[in-house]
Motif scaffolding. Structure first.
Motif, mmCIF file in Angstrom:
data_model
loop_
_atom_site.group_PDB
_atom_site.id
_atom_site.type_symbol
_atom_site.label_atom_id
_atom_site.label_comp_id
_atom_site.label_asym_id
_atom_site.label_seq_id
_atom_site.Cartn_x
_atom_site.Cartn_y
_atom_site.Cartn_z
ATOM 1 N N TRP A 4 -18.432 12.936 -0.898
ATOM 2 C CA TRP A 4 -17.627 12.494 -2.041
ATOM 3 C C TRP A 4 -18.136 11.222 -2.695
ATOM 4 C CZ3 TRP A 4 -14.354 14.764 -5.118
ATOM 5 C CH2 TRP A 4 -13.697 15.921 -4.681
ATOM 6 N N ASN A 5 -18.795 10.375 -1.963
ATOM 7 C CA ASN A 5 -19.174 9.077 -2.524
ATOM 8 C C ASN A 5 -20.608 9.027 -3.052
ATOM 9 O OD1 ASN A 5 -16.628 8.196 -1.884
ATOM 10 N ND2 ASN A 5 -17.229 7.380 0.085
ATOM 11 N N ASP A 58 -9.193 7.949 -8.940
ATOM 12 C CA ASP A 58 -9.945 8.494 -7.815
ATOM 13 C C ASP A 58 -11.406 8.069 -7.905
ATOM 14 O OD1 ASP A 58 -10.390 10.124 -5.490
ATOM 15 O OD2 ASP A 58 -11.144 11.707 -6.800
ATOM 16 N N ALA A 112 -11.752 4.366 -7.005
ATOM 17 C CA ALA A 112 -11.602 4.158 -5.562
ATOM 18 C C ALA A 112 -12.857 4.601 -4.816
ATOM 19 C CB ALA A 112 -10.388 4.923 -5.047
ATOM 20 N N ARG A 113 -13.413 5.724 -5.200
ATOM 21 C CA ARG A 113 -14.608 6.225 -4.524
ATOM 22 C C ARG A 113 -15.826 5.372 -4.854
ATOM 23 N NH1 ARG A 113 -13.408 10.854 -2.059
ATOM 24 N NH2 ARG A 113 -11.676 12.092 -2.828
ATOM 25 N N SER A 114 -15.906 4.867 -6.077
ATOM 26 C CA SER A 114 -17.044 4.047 -6.497
ATOM 27 C C SER A 114 -17.141 2.767 -5.696
ATOM 28 C CB SER A 114 -16.947 3.708 -7.985
ATOM 29 O OG SER A 114 -17.034 4.873 -8.759
ATOM 30 N N THR A 115 -16.013 2.219 -5.301
ATOM 31 C CA THR A 115 -16.012 0.984 -4.544
ATOM 32 C C THR A 115 -16.398 1.193 -3.085
ATOM 33 O OG1 THR A 115 -13.642 1.123 -4.088
ATOM 34 C CG2 THR A 115 -14.335 -0.117 -6.054
ATOM 35 N N GLU A 116 -16.438 2.476 -2.645
ATOM 36 C CA GLU A 116 -16.783 2.810 -1.263
ATOM 37 C C GLU A 116 -18.257 3.106 -1.076
ATOM 38 O OE1 GLU A 116 -14.310 6.092 -0.217
ATOM 39 O OE2 GLU A 116 -12.455 5.002 -0.600
ATOM 40 N N ILE A 117 -19.044 3.090 -2.144
ATOM 41 C CA ILE A 117 -20.473 3.424 -2.042
ATOM 42 C C ILE A 117 -21.185 2.332 -1.260
ATOM 43 C CG2 ILE A 117 -22.593 3.767 -3.337
ATOM 44 C CD1 ILE A 117 -20.950 4.946 -5.561
ATOM 45 N N HIS A 118 -22.075 2.767 -0.386
ATOM 46 C CA HIS A 118 -22.845 1.813 0.420
ATOM 47 C C HIS A 118 -24.279 1.812 -0.024
ATOM 48 C CE1 HIS A 118 -19.400 1.433 3.047
ATOM 49 N NE2 HIS A 118 -19.348 2.754 3.082
#
Length: 115
Positions: free
Chosen positions: A75-76, A106, A109-115
């Motif tokens: 998802w990310n 959504d 929120a997912r964009s901030t979880e990218i590593h």
């Protein structure tokens, strides 16, 4: 794909669309539905359809691309997130602002979880 882009640029939309479908169908057959090259072809078709204001078809293709990206990358991944961003564009064009806002939330929120 490059030929389809060229044909689109010179106004040969019907032939460009045929080539986008041909590329997608061929890659699905040869590589499978979730191979990264196949997902690129599906995304390119969806982008063409969106630019040609074929919203229902574009939406279906972006959903297909997103689902493949989720299965292949998660998802990310930037490919998945890009499909979500294009879905926002379609939802706004359809006048479905409530759903567009939810997809935006959504996406953020997912964009901030990218590593």
């Amino acid at each position: 794909n490059n030929l389809a882009v060229y044909l689109d640029n010179i106004g040969e939309k019907r032939e460009a669309l045929r080539l986008y479908h041909w590329a997608r169908d061929g890659r699905i057959k040869q590589l499978g539905p979730t191979h990264p090259y196949t997902l690129d072809s599906i995304y390119n078709l969806a982008s063409f359809l969106l630019s040609d204001n074929q919203l229902a078809e574009a939406k279906a293709a972006f959903i297909e691309a997103r689902n493949g990206c989720v299965e292949c990358f998660g998802w990310n991944h930037h490919g998945t997130l890009d499909c979500l961003e294009r879905m926002v564009d379609i939802l706004k064009a359809e006048g479905n602002l409530t759903e567009a806002v939810e997809v935006c939330k959504d996406l953020l929120a997912r964009s901030t979880e990218i590593h």
